[in-house]
Design an enzyme around this catalytic site. Structure first.
Site, PDB file in Angstrom:
ATOM      1  N   ALA A 167      -4.515   7.564  -4.139  1.00 52.00           N
ATOM      2  CA  ALA A 167      -3.151   7.132  -4.466  1.00 52.00           C
ATOM      3  C   ALA A 167      -3.256   5.650  -4.836  1.00 52.00           C
ATOM      4  CB  ALA A 167      -2.246   7.332  -3.267  1.00 52.00           C
TER       5      ALA A 167
ATOM      6  N   SER B 288       0.855  -1.193   0.000  1.00 49.41           N
ATOM      7  CA  SER B 288       0.000   0.000   0.000  1.00 49.41           C
ATOM      8  C   SER B 288       0.890   1.242   0.000  1.00 49.41           C
ATOM      9  CB  SER B 288      -0.925  -0.021   1.213  1.00 49.41           C
ATOM     10  OG  SER B 288      -1.916   0.970   1.097  1.00 49.41           O
ATOM     11  N   ASN B 289       0.370   2.383   0.364  1.00 48.35           N
ATOM     12  CA  ASN B 289       1.166   3.616   0.396  1.00 48.35           C
ATOM     13  C   ASN B 289       0.685   4.504   1.538  1.00 48.35           C
ATOM     14  OD1 ASN B 289      -1.012   5.412  -0.632  1.00 48.35           O
ATOM     15  ND2 ASN B 289      -0.844   4.037  -2.389  1.00 48.35           N
ATOM     16  N   ARG B 290       1.300   5.668   1.659  1.00 54.16           N
ATOM     17  CA  ARG B 290       1.069   6.514   2.836  1.00 54.16           C
ATOM     18  C   ARG B 290      -0.170   7.420   2.742  1.00 54.16           C
ATOM     19  NH1 ARG B 290       5.673   6.217   5.804  1.00 54.16           N
ATOM     20  NH2 ARG B 290       7.563   5.720   4.655  1.00 54.16           N
TER      21      ARG B 290
END
Ligand code: CTP
Length: 414
Positions: free
Chosen positions: A281, A214-216
């Site tokens: 995102a 995943s991402n931030r």
């Protein structure tokens, strides 16, 4: 006022409608319908004398909520003595001369006047009274006191009264009361008539049943866009990846996990939308295969994941668009404007919001952001560090004002 054609401009708004003992109480029934048709949820509170004119059951059926009528009944559940939490406005219609006096001086001898002393939200009072009373010095003084405190008092209208006299005392027309509520709660309805599809948050791409890539992204920027569009009159669908945020009221929310689910949901809503804002995102790569069982590390010194490219949702939407305006985001760490411009052109967008995620106090997880908005017509607008909610409003204004050459549909007020 065409009830059924009314846009749901008040969706997500919680109102308290106070009804007092005037013959005009029957008009509050139609006012309730008008507010409900515009998407508001409405709790009705009646004074004892109001119940002599209209049965509480009428309001109960039409509001779909319990009607509060008595201080003593309210005491059983103390919370009914206060204005419901999260109420955006209290509307008293009709308000008698007696009620105006109580509201002005702060008397609290019934459930409605008691509630008023707890109200933190704005108030609109629409008086109705028999001939001559409206001009009586005490009534004039009470209205002056209320207005001095910021209460919106709508002048009654002139015309035949129930007593047979012709004077100023008729309850303000329903359209005027609804307009006053809208002007109070939706001061800028420049997105009325638009259907905005917003994506937000990260996506999660499963490696096995317990691990993912995943991402931030926190989702805050996308949620702020959804809220701002709602506040400016648009209908909004928010497609969100996993976040810790509470979705804004009055917005249809679709929860998704992976890039594929987000793509599917956005494609399903695409024909409905007039504007798409892709603030999510989305993962660029995902594991080619998902392990069915949890992967074990036993005996392994390293692990190489085979990743495949995930669907580029914006590029997909851009290829199938009819008249939708497409707005992308570009989270960059270097050469922000050049990279964003390449995405604007490459993905066939109308505008792109570029931000430097390495900037102190901006970007992922932060409540604030700074951005440059680039549009296909060559416009470039820079916004310094500010709250994401405020930036969302600026972004919407930029999109609304896109140069005509790069609009694929009208963004103006309809
Ligand atoms: N986006 C998308 N689908 C993807 C990846 C990104 O629709 N699979 C959208 C994002 O929501 C954003 C815009 O494309 O509005 C740009 O996203 P970004 O990740 O900055 O760009 P990428 O195209 O992924 O390019 P790169 O990661 O190489 O910078």
């Amino acid at each position: 006022m065409g009830l059924d054609k009314s846009p749901a401009i008040l969706r997500g708004r919680r109102l308290v409608l106070g009804v007092t003992g005037s013959i005009a109480a029957y008009k509050a029934v139609s006012l309730l319908r008008a507010l409900k048709c515009r998407g508001a949820s409405v709790s009705v509170v009646m004074t004892d004398s109001a119940t002599k004119f209209v049965a509480p059951l009428t309001f109960e059926v039409l509001s779909g909520e319990r009607v509060t009528t008595s201080l003593f009944e309210a005491r059983e559940e103390m919370r009914h003595l206060t204005v419901p939490e999260g109420a955006h406005a209290v509307i008293i219609a009709p308000a008698t001369a007696n009620f105006l006096a109580k509201a002005a001086v702060g008397l609290a001898d019934d459930v409605l006047s008691t509630m008023l002393l707890t109200a933190q939200c704005p108030m609109i009072i629409a008086p109705a009274m028999d001939g001559g009373m409206w001009e009586h010095p005490t009534v004039v003084e009470h209205v002056r006191m209320l207005r001095a405190r910021g209460v919106i008092v709508l002048d009654p209208e002139e015309g035949p009264l129930a007593s047979g006299q012709v004077a100023q005392g008729r309850l303000a027309a329903e359209a005027r009361i609804v307009e006053a509520v809208e002007a109070l709660l939706i001061p800028q309805a420049d997105w009325l008539g638009h259907r905005v599809l917003v994506s937000a948050g990260p996506t999660q791409e499963a490696i096995d049943p317990v691990r993912f890539i995943s991402n931030r992204s926190s989702g805050k920027m996308g949620y702020a866009i959804a809220e701002a569009a709602r506040d400016r009159g648009a209908e909004v669908v928010l497609v969100t990846g996993p976040t810790a945020l509470v979705p804004p009221a009055g917005v249809e929310v679709v929860f998704v996990t992976s890039a594929q689910e987000m793509a599917d949901s956005l494609c399903r809503h695409f024909a409905w939308a007039t504007v798409v804002v892709m603030a999510a995102a989305v993962a660029d790569f995902r594991p080619r295969e998902q392990a069915v069982q949890k992967m074990k590390k036993q005996g392994r010194m390293s692990l190489t994941l085979d990743l495949e490219v995930a669907p580029d949702i914006l590029a997909m939407l851009s290829a199938k668009r009819t008249a939708q305006v497409l707005v992308g985001f570009a989270a960059e760490t270097e050469d922000v404007v050049a990279h964003a411009m390449a995405k604007l052109v490459g993905k066939g967008l109308d505008a792109i919001v570029a931000n430097d995620v390495t900037k102190e106090g901006a970007g992922f997880g932060s409540d604030d952001n700074a951005a440059v908005v680039l549009s296909r017509g060559g416009r470039r607008k820079e916004f310094g560090l500010m709250s994401k909610r405020r930036l969302a409003d600026y972004i919407l204004t930029e999109v609304r004002d896109l140069p005509v050459t790069c609009r694929t549909s009208s963004i103006g007020v309809e």
